[in-house]
Design a protein around this motif. Structure first.
Motif, PDB file in Angstrom:
ATOM      1  N   LYS A 286      37.996  37.170  36.410  1.00 16.47           N
ATOM      2  CA  LYS A 286      38.369  37.428  37.808  1.00 16.47           C
ATOM      3  C   LYS A 286      37.331  36.826  38.756  1.00 16.47           C
ATOM      4  N   TRP A 287      37.176  35.516  38.731  1.00 13.70           N
ATOM      5  CA  TRP A 287      36.140  34.868  39.524  1.00 13.70           C
ATOM      6  C   TRP A 287      36.456  34.860  41.004  1.00 13.70           C
ATOM      7  N   ARG A 288      37.714  34.772  41.347  1.00  8.84           N
ATOM      8  CA  ARG A 288      38.071  34.770  42.772  1.00  8.84           C
ATOM      9  C   ARG A 288      37.702  36.109  43.420  1.00  8.84           C
ATOM     10  N   ALA A 289      37.971  37.194  42.711  1.00 10.17           N
ATOM     11  CA  ALA A 289      37.615  38.523  43.230  1.00 10.17           C
ATOM     12  C   ALA A 289      36.110  38.664  43.365  1.00 10.17           C
ATOM     13  N   PHE A 290      35.376  38.202  42.358  1.00 11.13           N
ATOM     14  CA  PHE A 290      33.920  38.303  42.443  1.00 11.13           C
ATOM     15  C   PHE A 290      33.385  37.432  43.579  1.00 11.13           C
ATOM     16  N   GLY A 291      33.936  36.223  43.743  1.00  8.37           N
ATOM     17  CA  GLY A 291      33.472  35.355  44.825  1.00  8.37           C
ATOM     18  C   GLY A 291      33.691  35.974  46.194  1.00  8.37           C
TER      19      GLY A 291
ATOM     20  N   PHE B  33      34.223  50.234  35.542  1.00 10.14           N
ATOM     21  CA  PHE B  33      33.266  49.848  36.584  1.00 10.14           C
ATOM     22  C   PHE B  33      32.252  50.952  36.828  1.00 10.14           C
ATOM     23  N   ALA B  34      32.713  52.194  36.961  1.00 11.70           N
ATOM     24  CA  ALA B  34      31.802  53.298  37.263  1.00 11.70           C
ATOM     25  C   ALA B  34      30.808  53.534  36.133  1.00 11.70           C
TER      26      ALA B  34
ATOM     27  N   LEU C 154      22.779  45.957  43.046  1.00 14.38           N
ATOM     28  CA  LEU C 154      22.983  45.939  41.603  1.00 14.38           C
ATOM     29  C   LEU C 154      24.462  45.975  41.234  1.00 14.38           C
ATOM     30  N   LEU C 155      25.314  46.514  42.116  1.00 13.11           N
ATOM     31  CA  LEU C 155      26.743  46.568  41.828  1.00 13.11           C
ATOM     32  C   LEU C 155      27.340  45.182  41.696  1.00 13.11           C
ATOM     33  N   LEU C 156      26.775  44.202  42.396  1.00 13.73           N
ATOM     34  CA  LEU C 156      27.267  42.833  42.256  1.00 13.73           C
ATOM     35  C   LEU C 156      26.991  42.302  40.857  1.00 13.73           C
ATOM     36  N   GLY C 157      25.854  42.640  40.300  1.00 18.58           N
ATOM     37  CA  GLY C 157      25.568  42.247  38.928  1.00 18.58           C
ATOM     38  C   GLY C 157      26.537  42.876  37.938  1.00 18.58           C
ATOM     39  N   VAL C 158      26.877  44.146  38.183  1.00 15.09           N
ATOM     40  CA  VAL C 158      27.864  44.824  37.342  1.00 15.09           C
ATOM     41  C   VAL C 158      29.192  44.078  37.380  1.00 15.09           C
ATOM     42  N   LEU C 159      29.638  43.727  38.591  1.00 10.17           N
ATOM     43  CA  LEU C 159      30.926  43.054  38.721  1.00 10.17           C
ATOM     44  C   LEU C 159      30.896  41.653  38.137  1.00 10.17           C
ATOM     45  N   PHE C 160      29.747  40.996  38.210  1.00 11.51           N
ATOM     46  CA  PHE C 160      29.655  39.659  37.629  1.00 11.51           C
ATOM     47  C   PHE C 160      30.007  39.697  36.143  1.00 11.51           C
ATOM     48  N   VAL C 161      29.432  40.649  35.414  1.00 14.18           N
ATOM     49  CA  VAL C 161      29.673  40.719  33.972  1.00 14.18           C
ATOM     50  C   VAL C 161      31.110  41.159  33.693  1.00 14.18           C
ATOM     51  N   LEU C 162      31.622  42.122  34.453  1.00  9.56           N
ATOM     52  CA  LEU C 162      32.997  42.561  34.250  1.00  9.56           C
ATOM     53  C   LEU C 162      33.989  41.442  34.565  1.00  9.56           C
ATOM     54  N   CYS C 163      33.724  40.710  35.655  1.00 10.11           N
ATOM     55  CA  CYS C 163      34.619  39.601  36.013  1.00 10.11           C
ATOM     56  C   CYS C 163      34.483  38.438  35.040  1.00 10.11           C
ATOM     57  N   LEU C 164      33.319  38.272  34.431  1.00  8.65           N
ATOM     58  CA  LEU C 164      33.159  37.277  33.380  1.00  8.65           C
ATOM     59  C   LEU C 164      34.080  37.610  32.206  1.00  8.65           C
ATOM     60  N   ARG C 165      34.116  38.860  31.819  1.00 11.92           N
ATOM     61  CA  ARG C 165      34.966  39.256  30.693  1.00 11.92           C
ATOM     62  C   ARG C 165      36.444  39.157  31.047  1.00 11.92           C
ATOM     63  N   ALA C 166      36.790  39.465  32.296  1.00 12.67           N
ATOM     64  CA  ALA C 166      38.205  39.454  32.696  1.00 12.67           C
ATOM     65  C   ALA C 166      38.638  38.141  33.339  1.00 12.67           C
TER      66      ALA C 166
ATOM     67  N   GLY D 174      43.587  47.191  34.053  1.00 14.62           N
ATOM     68  CA  GLY D 174      44.688  46.643  33.279  1.00 14.62           C
ATOM     69  C   GLY D 174      44.628  45.150  33.048  1.00 14.62           C
ATOM     70  N   ALA D 175      43.577  44.479  33.516  1.00 17.71           N
ATOM     71  CA  ALA D 175      43.480  43.031  33.342  1.00 17.71           C
ATOM     72  C   ALA D 175      43.181  42.689  31.887  1.00 17.71           C
ATOM     73  N   ARG D 176      43.646  41.527  31.463  1.00 15.93           N
ATOM     74  CA  ARG D 176      43.374  41.059  30.108  1.00 15.93           C
ATOM     75  C   ARG D 176      42.006  40.390  30.045  1.00 15.93           C
ATOM     76  N   ASP D 177      41.394  40.440  28.897  1.00 18.75           N
ATOM     77  CA  ASP D 177      40.103  39.784  28.685  1.00 18.75           C
ATOM     78  C   ASP D 177      40.302  38.290  28.438  1.00 18.75           C
ATOM     79  N   VAL D 178      39.389  37.497  28.973  1.00 20.21           N
ATOM     80  CA  VAL D 178      39.393  36.059  28.682  1.00 20.21           C
ATOM     81  C   VAL D 178      38.114  35.647  27.957  1.00 20.21           C
ATOM     82  N   PHE D 179      37.086  36.503  28.002  1.00 20.92           N
ATOM     83  CA  PHE D 179      35.848  36.193  27.294  1.00 20.92           C
ATOM     84  C   PHE D 179      35.240  37.498  26.796  1.00 20.92           C
ATOM     85  N   THR D 180      35.022  37.577  25.509  1.00 20.00           N
ATOM     86  CA  THR D 180      34.443  38.782  24.923  1.00 20.00           C
ATOM     87  C   THR D 180      33.709  38.415  23.648  1.00 20.00           C
ATOM     88  N   LEU D 181      32.699  39.184  23.328  1.00 17.37           N
ATOM     89  CA  LEU D 181      31.966  39.026  22.073  1.00 17.37           C
ATOM     90  C   LEU D 181      32.382  40.071  21.052  1.00 17.37           C
ATOM     91  N   SER D 182      33.438  40.815  21.376  1.00 11.64           N
ATOM     92  CA  SER D 182      33.864  41.921  20.531  1.00 11.64           C
ATOM     93  C   SER D 182      34.953  41.466  19.559  1.00 11.64           C
TER      94      SER D 182
END
Length: 486
Positions: A243-248, A333-334, A229-241, A453-461
């Motif tokens: 950070k696709w290379r890190a998630f991959g 993340f936590a 399930l932690l991979l799913g968590v990171l997918f959404v966080l990396c989507l917002r930031a 400290g990463a900047r957001d690239v996609f957010t609904l906020s």
């Protein structure tokens, strides 16, 4: 970016009123002129020693069972609340007879070992270290003791990793070390193996070791299903930031490690390998679940519980994903890891008392406040007692000694409410990040690794996208990683 804090450890006695009150037992809160460092008894070592001490107390709590209750009928191990799967499965899963997990068929209704491969290996290694001579009772006792020793090593690993995941907050790991539910449930089953691997993964991610994080998540998933399930968590966080290379890298590491462990068994013992997955799918609603509570209260057997649990889990995870994208600042993340694992537990068909172990380290990192943590732990301890006294009642025949079904239903409700309470507090911290004690010193996400400290690239906020008109003084400015500032 200007830092608003030094590298000194955060002292809970200066931030948490419960910790400050509790510290009176050992001399009171840490003074502002007290010296930090320069002593061999570092915070991490203190946390490890406390965790091992609590683990030892948990072993002592099992003494009535170790001496006789495991071997003198079912009821006594329930009335003493000292049940453990470990000695029983040593016999009924073929380890006492030298059978090989997954390859050798078992006598009885369970044809193969119903645990993931890495847990099966852990059980097998413990059986190799168990003396093969003496009475069967003695061998069962020794098997539990060997496993307890191995699980104690896992406890030390968990304590070290949790204490080091947030660099400036090692003392938060005392929540884990002193958790009463941890001590009570640590030797019921083999969950601490997956927990230790998950804790190492969390530490690796916090240090920016994305591939190593994936490797340890893959190994943890080979021991228990929930760490994936932690991979799913990171997918959404990396989507917002973005950070696709890190998630991959994390996903590839997880898939590779999981395959290395599982593929040999899949190729040469397919029927044994798949037993864990078919058993999990076919298992009916069982102890501790919300579905059992609904079934008992309504009289409906809920034959579609598999579908209900799956749909509820997906809905809860979708809600957490939406929360992640709409939060004014990217959640830590936590925090999301705790919420997702809690959602999985709350929607599951069964809640064994040791499942609380999955949440304790995440809770210490997500919401390091003693009051909220202890409220949750009180509910879990009551459930721990409730399930054993309920089983004592159901196995006592006409004597009816123990907790009747109505009392057990109350214990289930208390567990559910306590977990929901802690989830609600974490969600509040996500929606109101100024209430988050971890971010109080200006930190963004100490366990976030490349996300910190990463900047957001996609957010609904809208709040995250809005320009910040009120610019704080230079000495107080903090980069939260929520998009460009103006």
């Amino acid at each position: 970016m200007t830092k608003v804090h030094e590298d000194r450890p955060v002292l809970p006695t200066q931030q948490d009123e419960v910790a400050a009150a509790g510290s009176e037992l050992i001399g009171g809160p840490f003074g502002r002129h007290a010296r930090l460092g320069g002593h061999w008894l570092t915070p991490v070592r203190v946390v490890v020693l406390v965790a091992l001490g609590m683990f030892a107390l948990g072993m002592v709590q099992k003494v009535p069972c170790y001496d006789w209750a495991w071997f003198r009928g079912a009821g006594s191990q329930y009335t003493h609340a000292c049940y453990s799967d470990i000695p029983h499965l040593y016999v009924v899963r073929g380890f006492a007879d030298g059978l090989t997990p997954y390859w050798d068929r078992l006598p009885g209704d369970m044809q193969y070992l119903e645990y993931p491969v890495l847990t099966g290996l852990f059980m097998q290694v413990a059986s190799w270290m168990t003396p093969g001579s003496g009475s069967m009772q003695h061998r069962e006792q020794m098997y539990w003791m060997v496993n307890a020793g191995m699980l104690m090593i896992c406890t030390a690993v968990i304590a070290v990793c949790v204490a080091r995941t947030h660099r400036r907050r090692p003392w938060d790991a005392l929540l884990l070390a002193l958790a009463p539910a941890f001590a009570l449930t640590a030797t019921i089953n083999w969950d601490l193996l997956a927990l230790a691997l998950t804790a190492v993964a969390m530490l690796m991610w916090s240090r920016g070791r994305t591939v190593l994080f994936g490797v340890f998540v893959g190994l943890a998933t080979a021991a228990k299903l929930y760490p994936v399930l932690l991979l799913g968590v990171l997918f959404v966080l990396c989507l917002r930031a973005g950070k696709w290379r890190a998630f991959g890298g994390a996903a590839a590491g997880a898939a590779g490690a999981w395959l290395v462990v599982n593929l040999p068994v899949m190729l040469f013992a397919w029927d044994g390998w798949k037993k864990f997955y078919t058993f999990s799918q076919e298992r009916p609603i069982d102890f501790g679940s919300v579905w059992l509570l609904i079934s008992q209260r309504s009289g409906n057997p809920l034959t579609g519980a598999n579908t209900y649990a799956t749909v509820l889990t997906l809905l809860l995870c979708a809600g957490i994903a939406l929360l992640t994208l709409k939060a004014p600042r990217r959640p830590r993340f936590a925090q999301l890891a705790f919420l997702v694992v809690a959602a999985f537990i709350l929607a599951n068909k069964v809640y064994s008392p040791q499942y609380v172990l999955w949440l304790i380290p995440l809770a210490a990192l997500a919401r390091p406040r003693w009051r909220d943590f202890l409220i949750w732990q009180a509910g879990e301890v009551l459930y721990f007692l409730g399930i054993w006294f309920y089983l004592a009642y159901t196995t006592s025949g006409e004597k009816h000694q123990g907790l009747p079904v109505e009392g057990y239903q109350l214990a289930i409700a208390l567990h559910l409410l306590a977990t929901l309470y802690l989830c609600a507090v974490v969600v509040r911290d996500v929606l109101l990040p100024e209430r988050d004690v971890v971010r109080r010193d200006g930190s963004d996400d100490p366990s976030g690794g490349v996300l910190d400290g990463a900047r957001d690239v996609f957010t609904l906020s809208d709040a995250a996208r809005a320009p910040h008109d009120a610019t704080p003084p230079e000495a107080q400015r903090v980069e939260w990683g929520t998009g460009p500032r103006h």
